[in-house]
Design an enzyme around this catalytic site. Structure first.
Site: not given
Length: 510
Positions: A80, A168, A170, A222-223, A225
């Site tokens: 672009c 684009h 992506e 924090s638990g 991921v």
């Protein structure tokens, strides 16, 4: 030999981070650097990608780069704005288009001999997003693709592996975008597809060992991921020298403090639970502004950490589970972009803490973090958990925070999340929760008039949190959840469902 690298030069496009995600999906390592701070081009750099931009190359102050650094020396793909900048700088002509092309369109012609379009057929859908357009190509460039309304959809500079595309690749709307990027990176640039979750683990652990040595690290869990994967990586590098702390800020989900501590048993992590609920409630008392609430929570968090860290002799580092979207939403990649909100994982630490920050996941997206977690054999129950904001329920209570409001919202959230799991919808949703609104509405319960709170349920589908669509949960399910909330949660007499997508709405309300 150092890791092969694709360098993405950022001109401020909203899609730059998506380019990075697509490159990494091809198991090719890449880094984003702003146009004004391009690093020295080392031997390990295999290709350059120029991003889009909200700017116009016709503007006097439009962002530019020194093409002498890499043009003609390395495979180069302008996307672009990048394509327009290339054309404009080397003898082509860019003009403001009278028919701005935005959205889906199709390639109406393709040079089938072009390496960039190998495996791509006429009619392939692409995504356009530009006001300017290339009207004349440089004299040494050849046209390789067009759409019905844009003649120069793609071009190549003769005798160079330099390409420009005005669409684009992506974004998922460009159906062959991944193929085009693969053609450029693998077939043209010769990148080796060896950047996998396993290789990331191996490299990260080695780097952590080198960086940390025998130093001690304190880290908040924090638990979720991110913090769990980050802690596991650090633990593999330094073992017992990692001291994990899980703080109960009084703003967690129902029973979460106990459940999180239980989930870490057997993982080998040294975890200490600290109940600091009342300190957070005191710090939040009377605060209604979201940023003030975030800052109060952040300061209290730091205070608790400072006290706990002092109990550990000679601790030198603070580990954090910061991931890429945290940084993107908190710090402008480039001037025209704006800070959306401050983030609990991003920002400086008070000088008095005297701790350096270690962030092993700061260049990973959420899906990449989960892949790394799987490579580390972390329990799927943890890896599959929905994201939960660091400030917790404080930013889901749209006003001042009290223990009673937290009680109400915890009960509502528990019913919503439990039912998502019960009806096998939890894994179809990227993130879900409830918001307690600062309004009350009239209702009738039995023969009595009520005047109680309204809650909004929010569930979104996403890959990395950069963009999100509202989840189309079944009406019957929403009805069941609403009925259970109103019947069981004292203080709530109305339930609504948020059907806003990101953008323009953020996932959290504050």
């Amino acid at each position: 030999m150092s890791q092969e690298l694709v360098l993405i030069i950022d001109f401020g496009s909203q899609y730059t981070q998506l380019i990075a995600r697509r490159v990494r999906e091809l198991n090719v390592y890449c880094e984003i650097h702003p146009f004004y701070a391009i690093p020295e081009i080392q031997e390990n750099v295999k290709a350059i990608i120029l991003s889009g931009s909200p700017c116009s190359v016709l503007d006097d102050d439009s962002p530019k780069v020194d093409f002498e650094l890499f043009k003609g020396k390395l495979p180069l793909l302008g996307v672009c704005y990048g394509a327009q900048l290339l054309a404009n700088e080397f003898g082509g002509k860019v003009a403001s288009s009278s028919t701005r092309e935005y959205g889906r369109t199709n390639l109406s012609s393709i040079n089938t001999k072009s390496d960039l379009f190998a495996g791509v057929h006429i009619g392939s859908q692409v995504w356009m997003s530009h006001g300017d357009t290339i009207v004349d190509l440089p004299s040494n460039a050849e046209l390789i693709a067009s759409t019905q309304s844009v003649k120069v959809a793609a071009y190549k500079i003769s005798d160079e592996e330099t390409y420009g595309i005005q669409f684009h690749p992506e974004v998922t709307h460009s159906t062959d975008g991944k193929q085009i990027l693969s053609n450029f990176l693998v077939n043209i640039a010769g990148c080796v597809q060896d950047w996998t979750a396993d290789s990331f683990v191996e490299t990260s652990v080695a780097q952590l060992k080198e960086t940390l040595g025998e130093d001690k690290v304190v880290m908040g869990l924090s638990g979720g991921v991110d913090s769990t994967v980050a802690a596991t990586l650090i633990h593999q590098a330094i073992g017992k020298n990692l001291y994990c702390i899980f703080v109960d800020n009084g703003l967690l989900r129902k029973n979460e403090f106990e459940e999180v501590l239980e989930s870490y048993k057997g993982m080998g992590l040294n975890v200490k639970g600290v109940n600091a609920s009342q300190r957070f409630y005191d710090a939040l008392k009377g605060l209604k502004d979201p940023e003030l609430k975030r800052k109060a929570i952040g300061k209290t968090f730091i205070d608790v950490f400072d006290e706990e860290a002092k109990l550990i002799e000679d601790v030198k580092w603070l580990g954090q589970g910061t991931i890429y979207p945290d940084i993107i939403e908190s710090v402008s990649v480039k001037g025209p972009s704006v800070t959306i909100k401050s983030h609990h994982n991003v920002g400086g630490l008070p000088d008095y803490m005297n701790l350096q920050v270690i962030e092993p996941l700061k260049l990973q997206f959420k899906d990449g973090v989960r892949e790394v977690g799987a490579a580390l054999n972390i329990n799927q129950n943890i890896l599959g958990r929905h994201p939960f904001p660091g400030p917790g329920l404080a930013i889901r209570i749209l006003s001042d925070v009290t223990q009673e409001k937290v009680r109400i919202l915890q009960a509502v959230d528990h019913i919503f999340i439990s039912n998502l799991k019960k009806h096998n919808l939890y894994n179809e949703v990227w993130q879900a929760g409830a918001m307690l609104l600062p309004v009350q509405s009239v209702g009738v319960m039995g023969d009595e008039r009520t005047y109680e709170s309204v809650v909004s349920l929010r569930a979104v589908s996403s890959v990395d949190g950069m963009t999100a669509d509202w989840s189309h949960l079944p009406y019957k399910f929403l009805g069941l959840v609403s009925n259970e909330i109103i019947n069981k949660v004292k203080g709530v007499n109305r339930v609504v469902y948020d059907i806003s997508s990101k953008p323009p709405a953020t996932i959290e309300w504050e």
